[in-house]
Design an enzyme around this catalytic site. Structure first.
Site, PDB file in Angstrom:
ATOM      1  N   HIS A 143       0.844  -1.196   0.000  1.00 31.00           N
ATOM      2  CA  HIS A 143       0.000   0.000   0.000  1.00 31.00           C
ATOM      3  C   HIS A 143       0.880   1.246   0.000  1.00 31.00           C
ATOM      4  CE1 HIS A 143      -3.383  -2.419   1.935  1.00 31.00           C
ATOM      5  NE2 HIS A 143      -2.323  -3.106   2.330  1.00 31.00           N
ATOM      6  N   TYR A 144       0.319   2.392  -0.384  1.00 33.03           N
ATOM      7  CA  TYR A 144       0.939   3.660  -0.005  1.00 33.03           C
ATOM      8  C   TYR A 144       0.003   4.372   0.954  1.00 33.03           C
ATOM      9  CZ  TYR A 144      -1.790   5.936  -3.854  1.00 33.03           C
ATOM     10  OH  TYR A 144      -2.774   6.391  -4.699  1.00 33.03           O
ATOM     11  N   THR A 145       0.578   5.273   1.761  1.00 32.77           N
ATOM     12  CA  THR A 145      -0.200   5.897   2.826  1.00 32.77           C
ATOM     13  C   THR A 145      -0.917   7.168   2.406  1.00 32.77           C
ATOM     14  OG1 THR A 145       1.688   7.234   3.578  1.00 32.77           O
ATOM     15  CG2 THR A 145       1.431   5.022   4.545  1.00 32.77           C
ATOM     16  N   GLU A 196       2.552  -0.775   4.546  1.00 33.01           N
ATOM     17  CA  GLU A 196       2.237   0.597   4.144  1.00 33.01           C
ATOM     18  C   GLU A 196       3.543   1.338   3.846  1.00 33.01           C
ATOM     19  OE1 GLU A 196      -0.495   2.220   3.558  1.00 33.01           O
ATOM     20  OE2 GLU A 196      -2.122   1.053   4.479  1.00 33.01           O
ATOM     21  N   HIS A 230      -2.608  -3.260  -3.253  1.00 34.91           N
ATOM     22  CA  HIS A 230      -3.969  -3.022  -2.790  1.00 34.91           C
ATOM     23  C   HIS A 230      -4.929  -2.913  -3.976  1.00 34.91           C
ATOM     24  CE1 HIS A 230      -6.431  -0.777   0.552  1.00 34.91           C
ATOM     25  NE2 HIS A 230      -6.926  -1.952   0.259  1.00 34.91           N
TER      26      HIS A 230
END
Length: 273
Positions: free
Chosen positions: A34-36, A99, A161
């Site tokens: 994921h990225y935040t 993340e 994701h």
């Protein structure tokens, strides 16, 4: 005996309780990246201090590549949400969630003070995307190599994701270095040679391209309708596939290039050895 609010302890009182040393924590089977969409500080706060977010992850990789563990590997973190992979809808139960601090794309959520000079616009995408700096890439590679060695994660189970939730999520985005991770560290699935002979998968007959694409996407792991029509949901799944495996053009179309990559992936990772 009372469970005292612990759902992992039975509330039944008329049973015998035995014990054994022949058990261990459950083994993670996959990894979701994921990225935040935030900064280091906001990402830490979001993942550790916000009860309202109902979000967590096993690990956080900060902008400088440093790694923080938040949830133990054997525990179930809350990172996947609604989605599916290879027919499993509860992705959180079999995966590790990672993340990565990255703003994703340039939008209203990005403060004006953030440097946008390195952002990249890709064909077929309406967004301008933030890349992953070298020091952060090294941190990502270090952690994923550790997962591969400790947990023996299969290549097609290193996913994004957006792979498990096409349309609902777009992270880790089309600039995530899937190809480089594969070529330099043997992480994840990729196709090096598109001219290799297909052993188990045949390319579609003329007029059957859409249904073939839907079937092969489903074979690989995506939740995809099997309508035979290039409907909105199918286009969204194709876009998720392209973000991962052909980020140079993300248009949601089942073109010959997309189908060829898909055929080789299924041939190599679903039927090949």
């Amino acid at each position: 005996m009372s469970s005292a609010g612990n759902q992992f302890v039975t509330i039944l009182e008329d049973i015998e309780h035995l014990s054994t040393k022949n058990c261990s924590a459950r083994k993670p089977q996959g990894v979701v990246l994921h990225y935040t969409a935030g900064s280091d500080k906001s990402s830490v706060d979001w993942l550790t201090k916000s009860e309202e977010s109902s979000v967590s992850a096993h690990y956080l990789i900060k902008g400088d590549g440093s790694i923080a563990q938040i949830v133990q590997d054997g525990m179930r973190a809350w990172h996947g949400g609604r989605g599916s992979w290879k027919g499993f809808s509860d992705v959180n139960s079999f995966s590790l969630g990672v993340e990565i601090v990255n703003w994703g794309y340039d939008g209203e959520h990005v403060p004006e003070t953030v440097d946008r000079s390195s952002c990249v616009t890709l064909s077929g995408s309406s967004h301008s995307w933030f890349p992953f700096p070298e020091e952060q890439f090294q941190g990502i590679a270090k952690l994923l190599v550790d997962f591969k060695e400790r947990w023996h994660i299969q290549p097609s189970l290193f996913i994004g994701h957006s792979d498990i939730a096409p349309g609902r999520k777009v992270d880790p985005g089309p600039l995530f270095p899937w190809e480089r991770l594969y070529k330099e560290f043997g992480i994840g699935a990729w196709v090096d040679d598109l001219e290799r002979e297909l052993r188990f998968v045949e390319l579609p007959q003329e007029g059957k391209e859409i249904l073939w694409t839907q079937l092969r996407l489903s074979d690989y792991g995506y939740g995809c309708p099997l309508t035979g029509d290039l409907d909105k949901e199918t286009q969204t799944v194709i876009q998720a596939f392209q973000m991962h495996f052909r980020p140079s053009l993300i248009d949601g179309k089942s073109d010959a290039g997309t189908r060829l990559i898909l055929a080789h992936l299924v041939d190599l990772y679903c039927y090949g050895s």
